[in-house]
Write an enzyme that holds these catalytic residues in place. Structure first.
Site, PDB file in Angstrom:
ATOM      1  N   HIS A  48       0.818  -1.227   0.000  1.00 36.54           N
ATOM      2  CA  HIS A  48       0.000   0.000   0.000  1.00 36.54           C
ATOM      3  C   HIS A  48       0.849   1.274   0.000  1.00 36.54           C
ATOM      4  CE1 HIS A  48      -2.898   3.065   0.937  1.00 36.54           C
ATOM      5  NE2 HIS A  48      -2.388   3.234   2.131  1.00 36.54           N
ATOM      6  N   HIS A  72       3.867   6.960   5.115  1.00 39.09           N
ATOM      7  CA  HIS A  72       2.671   7.692   5.570  1.00 39.09           C
ATOM      8  C   HIS A  72       1.817   6.963   6.597  1.00 39.09           C
ATOM      9  CE1 HIS A  72       0.249   5.416   2.605  1.00 39.09           C
ATOM     10  NE2 HIS A  72      -0.761   5.735   3.377  1.00 39.09           N
ATOM     11  N   GLU A  76       0.504   6.344  12.208  1.00 44.35           N
ATOM     12  CA  GLU A  76      -0.873   5.987  12.530  1.00 44.35           C
ATOM     13  C   GLU A  76      -0.945   4.554  13.068  1.00 44.35           C
ATOM     14  OE1 GLU A  76      -3.593   7.310   9.558  1.00 44.35           O
ATOM     15  OE2 GLU A  76      -5.044   5.779  10.085  1.00 44.35           O
ATOM     16  N   ASP A  77      -0.188   3.675  12.458  1.00 36.66           N
ATOM     17  CA  ASP A  77      -0.200   2.288  12.907  1.00 36.66           C
ATOM     18  C   ASP A  77       0.805   2.037  14.028  1.00 36.66           C
ATOM     19  OD1 ASP A  77      -2.088   1.963  10.979  1.00 36.66           O
ATOM     20  OD2 ASP A  77      -0.752   1.072   9.497  1.00 36.66           O
ATOM     21  N   ASP A 138      -3.087   8.313  -1.461  1.00 35.77           N
ATOM     22  CA  ASP A 138      -3.460   7.285  -0.486  1.00 35.77           C
ATOM     23  C   ASP A 138      -4.879   6.789  -0.779  1.00 35.77           C
ATOM     24  OD1 ASP A 138      -3.460   5.839   2.064  1.00 35.77           O
ATOM     25  OD2 ASP A 138      -4.671   7.484   2.856  1.00 35.77           O
ATOM     26  N   ASP A 260     -21.263  15.665 -25.312  1.00 31.41           N
ATOM     27  CA  ASP A 260     -19.828  15.345 -25.272  1.00 31.41           C
ATOM     28  C   ASP A 260     -19.523  13.956 -24.725  1.00 31.41           C
ATOM     29  OD1 ASP A 260     -20.564  15.924 -22.701  1.00 31.41           O
ATOM     30  OD2 ASP A 260     -18.720  16.972 -22.191  1.00 31.41           O
TER      31      ASP A 260
HETATM   32 MN    MN Z   1      -2.684   4.749   3.776  1.00 35.03          MN
END
Ligand code: MN
Length: 487
Positions: A48, A72, A76-77, A138, A260
């Site tokens: 990821h 990134h 958070e983890d 992300d 269009d």
């Molecule tokens: Mn992520």
């Protein structure tokens, strides 16, 4: 660099040795940090952040942004502490990663958490626009792999949020390619029935259209060659599915009313060529009245530029043709990312300066969003007005003096009046649209010339509140109503 192979390193082959070493370090750190962690699909979690960083590399972002893309999800983890990241990488990378990191579940829950996370994202973005670009990359990977999320309810929520928040954000940054990707991947999960219906309509339509379009394309190419116009390319482009659906909604789901669905695109070297090509097109085929758009002279609010026209091509057929330069084409696909691009860096060319200017304009929009969100305390109101004031498609309308006023697409003369000036809004007595008297709940169309008539003793009423769509107008009317009540 030998032991790390992968596409990121192909896209960054022109970077300096130091920059490449930085990316490699982030690569190894993230890989180690995520360890045996798995995604819902069963593949290693590291895939990821890798895909996110790859998207950033493809967009031409700089080394710190790519490194932050790799890292990134590590804060958070909780694979890494904030101190570790700042020490092992840099303040810059730490700030980028922190900006992307969502808020913990401890302090906020449900809708409140969602809204506070968005506020945090906007704040970080106002400081550094690259935060938002990482967040969009992300989301792009998450939505592409949404099928693996086990709960239907969660799939739906992510898809809805992608359509309501992230795709419009990409749109405001002028990143057409990314916006289209986000929308078309979210569409089947957010609106399954509408998706099927749109797909079926498009299938029937394009079968008939594509052959015809190829014929028109060849005629046009020959005509332009005869006139000695150097053409970079002509191509038929198919409207993206979700964007087609949005248009169909305004036209009773009747695909024959959409001009269009398939459009011809002509890319030429210079702006002067664009106008010459438009002239040649109009000499070859009759234009449909009211369908010529000069987005070069008046670009769309996200910076989009092109000439659009729809012409009668004989046998009752009509074709939309879009004419643009290569730079405009790049801008339409990558928007702000092309201004930040590594390849564009360091040069003091005029184009670079122009792009920087466009970039600052985007930032002033972000600043406006921040000023505004401070006044909105209710979570639901925050989301609703975000939809209306910032993400709704925009229309440009004019004052009688020719000043351009930009409004969301369902705006009325009430919104127009307050957008021009509070005093005009407060003392509005009536409105003329294109010289004709119009009621205050008329939906404004792009290109309308709007004149507001005022009277000294006119005052805001409850009815105006119902007609007003923008937060600005609603807030001003409410304030005036309260004031009158307390007098
Ligand atoms: Mn992520």
């Amino acid at each position: 660099m030998a032991e790390v192979k992968g596409d990121i390193f192909e896209y960054t082959s022109e970077f300096s040795e130091r920059e490449r070493a930085l990316i490699e370090r982030a690569y190894k750190t993230a890989k180690k940090a995520h360890g045996d962690q798995k995604r819902h699909s069963g593949e290693p979690y590291f895939n990821h952040p890798y895909e996110v960083a790859l998207t950033l590399a493809k967009l031409g972002m700089d080394a710190s942004t790519i490194a932050a893309g790799l890292l990134h999800d590590t804060i958070e983890d909780e694979q890494m502490t904030e101190e570790e990241m700042e020490k092992e990488f840099s303040k810059e990378i730490f700030t980028l990663v922190q900006g992307v990191t969502k808020l913990g579940t401890l302090k906020y829950r449900g809708l409140k958490r969602h809204v506070e996370s968005l506020r945090k994202l906007f704040l970080a973005t106002a400081e550094d626009i690259r935060v938002l670009i990482i967040r969009l990359a992300d989301r792009a990977h998450n939505i592409k792999t949404i099928e693996y999320i086990p709960k239907e309810e969660k799939r739906k929520r992510i898809a809805d949020e992608t359509l309501e928040i992230f795709a419009p954000l990409a749109g405001r940054l002028g990143m057409g390619a990314l916006k289209g990707e986000l929308e078309d991947h979210a569409f089947p999960y957010a609106l399954p029935e509408e998706y099927e219906k749109t797909r079926e309509l498009l299938k029937q339509k394009t079968k008939a259209d594509q052959k015809y379009m190829e014929k028109v394309r060849r005629t046009l190419q020959k005509t332009l060659a005869k006139e000695k116009i150097s053409v970079i390319k002509t191509e038929a482009r198919l409207k993206r599915l979700y964007s087609l659906y949005k248009k169909l909604r305004h036209h009773d789901m009747d695909i024959d009313k959409i001009y269009d669905v398939v459009a011809l695109r002509v890319v030429v070297p210079s702006v002067a060529d664009c106008y010459r090509v438009l002239g040649i097109i109009h000499r070859t085929w009759n234009p449909l009245p009211g369908r010529v758009r000069d987005y070069i002279a008046v670009p769309k609010s996200n910076g989009y530029q092109s000439l659009h026209t729809t012409v009668f091509t004989g046998d009752g057929g009509t074709v939309e043709i879009q004419v643009r330069t290569e730079a405009m084409h790049r801008e339409a696909e990558y928007g702000i990312a092309s201004a930040l691009s590594y390849k564009e860096g360091g040069h003091k060319s005029r184009r670079r300066k122009q792009k920087q200017k466009a970039l600052q304009k985007e930032m002033s929009w972000m600043q406006q969003l921040l000023d505004w969100q401070e006044h909105v305390s209710e979570s639901r109101e925050f989301l609703d007005s975000l939809q209306m004031d910032f993400f709704r498609d925009r229309v440009f309308v004019y004052t009688p003096d020719g000043d351009v006023i930009e409004l969301p697409e369902e705006a009325t003369p009430v919104d127009f009046a307050f957008a021009v000036h509070t005093d005009i809004g407060k003392h509005m007595a009536g409105a003329k649209i294109n010289g004709k008297l119009a009621s205050l709940n008329t939906r404004l169309q792009g290109g309308d010339i709007v004149e507001i008539m005022t009277k000294k003793d006119a005052v805001p009423t409850e009815k105006w509140l119902a007609h007003a769509k923008t937060t600005l107008a609603r807030r001003r009317i409410r304030a005036a109503l309260n004031e009158a009540k307390n007098r």
